[in-house]
Design an enzyme around this catalytic site. Structure first.
Site, PDB file in Angstrom:
ATOM      1  N   GLU A  15    -168.393  29.252  25.910  1.00 13.94           N
ATOM      2  CA  GLU A  15    -169.504  30.044  25.722  1.00 13.94           C
ATOM      3  C   GLU A  15    -170.490  28.901  25.085  1.00 13.94           C
ATOM      4  OE1 GLU A  15    -166.804  31.367  25.157  1.00 13.94           O
ATOM      5  OE2 GLU A  15    -166.939  33.482  26.235  1.00 13.94           O
ATOM      6  N   PHE A  44    -161.645  46.646  19.523  1.00 12.95           N
ATOM      7  CA  PHE A  44    -161.176  45.575  20.172  1.00 12.95           C
ATOM      8  C   PHE A  44    -162.468  44.714  20.771  1.00 12.95           C
ATOM      9  CE2 PHE A  44    -159.933  43.068  24.009  1.00 12.95           C
ATOM     10  CZ  PHE A  44    -159.056  42.052  23.302  1.00 12.95           C
ATOM     11  N   GLN A  45    -162.750  43.503  20.408  1.00 12.56           N
ATOM     12  CA  GLN A  45    -163.792  42.576  20.765  1.00 12.56           C
ATOM     13  C   GLN A  45    -165.004  43.153  20.259  1.00 12.56           C
ATOM     14  OE1 GLN A  45    -163.207  41.219  24.762  1.00 12.56           O
ATOM     15  NE2 GLN A  45    -161.791  39.496  23.827  1.00 12.56           N
TER      16      GLN A  45
END
Ligand SMILES: Cc1ncc(C[n+]2csc(CCOP(=O)(O)OP(=O)(O)O)c2C)c(N)n1
Ligand SMILES: [Mg+2]
Lengths: 585, 170
Positions: A53, A115-116
């Site tokens: 990214e 999560f995340q």
């Protein structure tokens, strides 16, 4: 209005299309799957799949800086967003318009350590110009269009739109960009005319004037560069620029003094020190430029044109501060200048130029040539000579090679030079080159790199191979983190603590492993031929240019010194870095 | 720049769009750039217009104060920034709730002093008072200082709110 109801993901894609976006750089993940699905079902926007990214943001920066359009990034939540942070900070420091869309966990999970999940707006608040968390699809159209407005107006910069996954599925009405007006943000574009008159008054009576220009001219657009050229020609004054401003004024012009600052030319820095009127157009008195602030251009009246009011009087107190867009202010300056039919002090101008030429005669960029080993300066010089007549774009990594590129590659046009100036991000150059090449498929795009920096975003060569982008990575391989080694030599008694690039890959084999082409040059005599070979390859190339390991970048203003205290070459005596200077970076 | 410039105290009013995170932006600006916050208050002032007003008391050299204002102005959700110390001299007020515990002579003395400060007693037990006192910050300081030897237990202060004199809006 059922006719225009669509899902959040569709709204995003529609808004991007309506904003004229043709390319986005991204990387998928769970929290952006609906957006990826919407992308799959259209063909107006091209998605470039990067390999990290950080690479997506730098690629978008390269795209933005070489086109003048904003760059668009799409990443997933959590690690996708945190990986983008370096790129966002880089874009903030160099004022590059970026719209970064991040996925977020669904709204009902926000705050639960899902999560995340990460606090993307919290993490990116200090490294964006502005950011938004979109809580419902109803807000999405407005936020999307506002984001483009904020990123590109005033001082450009990166913005983040954080979009929870449930919002991407929700349905809402879409509204076109023309119907959205921002509530608060109204940057000042036109300069105060009284101040512009005062500036002209100062300029008219100058005896030792100097233009000091920066990235603001490039960011303002081609018109600002053109008007600046016109004005500089009208006055006949010498001109220098920052690293970020290179190309706004043609390097081949006799009024051009070369770059200013820590590794700027002798003539530019001495002119800066001695000038009596400084005309700063779109530069920000960065510490790489000013050196010791209390000894900075001590006898000058200073004019500062900047679109960002907070840049004025931040570091150096100026006599005339003009807030406005460079093109608008230059237009007014030229109009007033012409109307006044100003007569400059000719004898003073002649004396000033004589002085400037005597500094120029030092030829401060000279270096000792060798027939045995490739000097890095020579490599950049040859690269310049062999590519200058093509449509060439240069990006760089960060270190000595970056400075040699700035010194020895000469730019005639704006938007052809992309380097990480403010943040100094190793790893910027390759992904930026990918972004430039996407925007200019037929151009020659070269990343002038160091062997250490290139390993920071090396993975993007895979992106280049996938999208058949023939970017050239020209590594000045000195087997050292050269800039670190140079400082250790000058400031730390030659103790080269962890600055040797050990266990380097074989770059030729590495290129081949990626499906690119590898070329190596080891002798000055073979350099030209190998460079030509590189240019002719219609594929990504890694060029391993083995250069002198111990060469240093000169001239140099040592940390904590004034502009007239430059050192020109390695000397036997310890160079003049004070104890205070050592504290600076 | 010249480090000899003297430190000044300024009260700055900031009208912001009342969107999520706006206070974090302002506070983050001060901490990130190393500016000083002596006091900060915030509340919505126009429900329909969705605006909040932040009052910040800060200190710095004139150059730093100028920077602070320019940095505040460039935050995207900021409508307006006014320096109530220079541009539009203002009136400042702060309120404090002050709890004092004690009996006998000290209790009588606390009550007598509170009267001199026009503080109101808003809660009382046999062994304590809570005073509500309003005024400029140094008046509150003085009151709290006087209460300390008389059994001061707790203080809660609002921070400074300020408004410009005269008929005009900010
Ligand atoms: C991400 C990041 N980490 C560390 C640095 C500090 N740094 C500046 S230049 C440099 C060395 C770069 O080495 P190389 O890429 O080989 O370039 P050279 O100076 O040898 O030309 C380092 C480590 C940085 N600028 N960026
Ligand atoms: Mg190196």
């Amino acid at each position: 209005m059922a006719a225009t109801e669509m899902t959040g993901a569709e709204i995003i894609v529609k808004a991007l299309t309506d904003q004229g976006v043709d390319t986005i750089f991204g990387y998928p993940g769970g929290a952006v799957l609906p957006i990826y699905d919407a992308l799959f079902q259209q063909n107006q926007i091209r998605h470039i799949l990067v390999r990290h990214e950080q690479g997506a943001v730098h690629a978008a920066e390269g795209y933005a800086r070489s086109t003048g359009k904003p760059g668009v990034v799409l990443v997933t939540s959590g690690p996708g967003a945190t990986n983008a942070v370096t790129g966002l900070t880089d874009a903030l420091m160099d004022s590059i318009p970026i719209i970064c869309l991040t996925g977020q966990v669904p709204t009902h999970l926000i705050g639960t350590d899902a999560f995340q999940e990460c606090d993307t707006v919290g993490i990116t608040r200090p490294c964006t110009k502005h950011n938004w968390l979109v809580n419902s699809a109803k807000e999405l159209t407005r936020v999307m269009h506002e984001a483009f407005y904020v990123a590109t107006n005033g001082r450009p910069g990166p913005v983040v739109i954080d979009i929870p996954k449930d919002v991407q599925f929700q349905k809402a009405e879409y509204v076109g960009p023309q119907n959205i007006v921002h509530k608060t943000y109204r940057p000042k574009i036109k300069g105060d005319i009284d101040k512009i008159r005062q500036a002209i008054e100062l300029i008219a009576h100058a005896k030792k004037p100097l233009f000091y220009t920066g990235g603001g001219i490039i960011n303002s657009g081609p018109l600002a560069s053109q008007l600046m050229r016109d004005f500089v020609k009208m006055t006949g004054f010498p001109i220098t620029s920052t690293l970020m401003g290179l190309g706004a004024f043609p390097a081949s012009d006799p009024q051009w003094l070369g770059m200013v600052g820590m590794h700027g030319t002798y003539e530019a820095n001495h002119a800066m020190h001695d000038c009596d009127v400084m005309i700063n157009l779109g530069a920000r008195f960065d510490d790489r430029v000013t050196g010791r602030v209390d000894a900075f251009a001590p006898n000058s009246k200073k004019i500062h044109v900047d679109i960002d009011a907070s840049s004025i009087n931040k570091i150096v107190h100026v006599d005339v501060g003009i807030v406005g867009d460079a093109a608008h202010v230059l237009e007014d300056m030229i109009r007033i200048w012409k109307a006044k039919a100003i007569q400059l002090d000719k004898p003073a101008m002649a004396a000033w130029w004589k002085q400037v030429e005597s500094w120029r005669a030092k030829k401060s960029l000279n270096y000792t040539h060798s027939d045995e080993v490739i000097k890095p300066q020579y490599a950049v010089e040859r690269l310049y000579q062999l590519t200058k007549d093509r449509d060439t774009y240069i990006t760089t990594e960060v270190g000595q090679h970056q400075m040699w590129a700035a010194q020895h590659y000469h730019f005639e046009k704006p938007n052809h030079w992309m380097t990480s100036g403010g943040l100094g991000t190793m790893g910027y150059g390759l992904p930026a080159a990918v972004g430039v090449q996407i925007a200019h498929p037929d151009a020659l795009v070269i990343d002038i790199a160091g062997e250490a920096s290139i390993q920071m975003c090396m993975q993007e060569i895979s992106t280049a191979v996938q999208f058949m982008l023939p970017v050239k990575i020209f590594i000045l391989n000195n087997e050292y983190m050269g800039m670190v080694r140079q400082w250790q030599q000058l400031l730390h008694g030659g103790r080269y603590s962890h600055s040797y690039s050990d266990a380097l890959p074989d770059f030729v084999k590495l290129a081949e492993a990626y499906g690119a082409v590898g070329i190596r040059a080891e002798k000055p005599s073979e350099l030209d031929e190998k460079i030509k070979q590189m240019i002719d390859v219609k594929a990504p190339v890694i060029f391993d240019c083995r250069v002198d390991q111990m060469e240093n970048v000169y001239p140099m203003i040592p940390s904590g010194a004034a502009h007239n205290e430059m050192i020109l070459s390695d000397s036997k005596d310890e160079p003049a870095v004070s104890e205070e200077g050592k504290m600076l970076v | 720049m010249s480090t000899e410039s003297k430190i000044e105290r300024h009260t700055i009013a900031v009208l912001v769009d009342n969107e999520a995170g706006v206070l974090a932006r302002v506070v983050g600006l001060f901490s990130g750039r190393g500016y000083n916050i002596e006091s900060l208050t915030v509340a919505e002032v126009d429900k329909a217009g969705h605006t909040s007003r932040i009052t910040i008391v800060t200190s710095g050299t004139p150059m730093v104060i100028e920077q602070i204002k320019a940095q505040l102005e460039r935050l995207v959700p900021v409508h307006k920034v006014v320096d109530l110390t220079v541009e539009a001299p203002g009136i400042e007020r702060e309120m404090a709730l002050v709890k004092v515990a004690g009996t006998g002579e000290r209790r009588v003395e606390a009550l007598r002093l509170s009267d001199a400060f026009r503080a109101r007693v808003i809660d009382t037990t046999h062994s304590s008072f809570i005073f509500e006192v309003t005024g400029a910050p140094d008046k509150i300081d003085a009151f709290v200082g006087l209460m300390r030897p008389l059994g001061l237990v707790d203080v809660s202060r609002t921070g400074v709110v300020a408004i410009a004199r005269g008929p005009d809006a900010m």
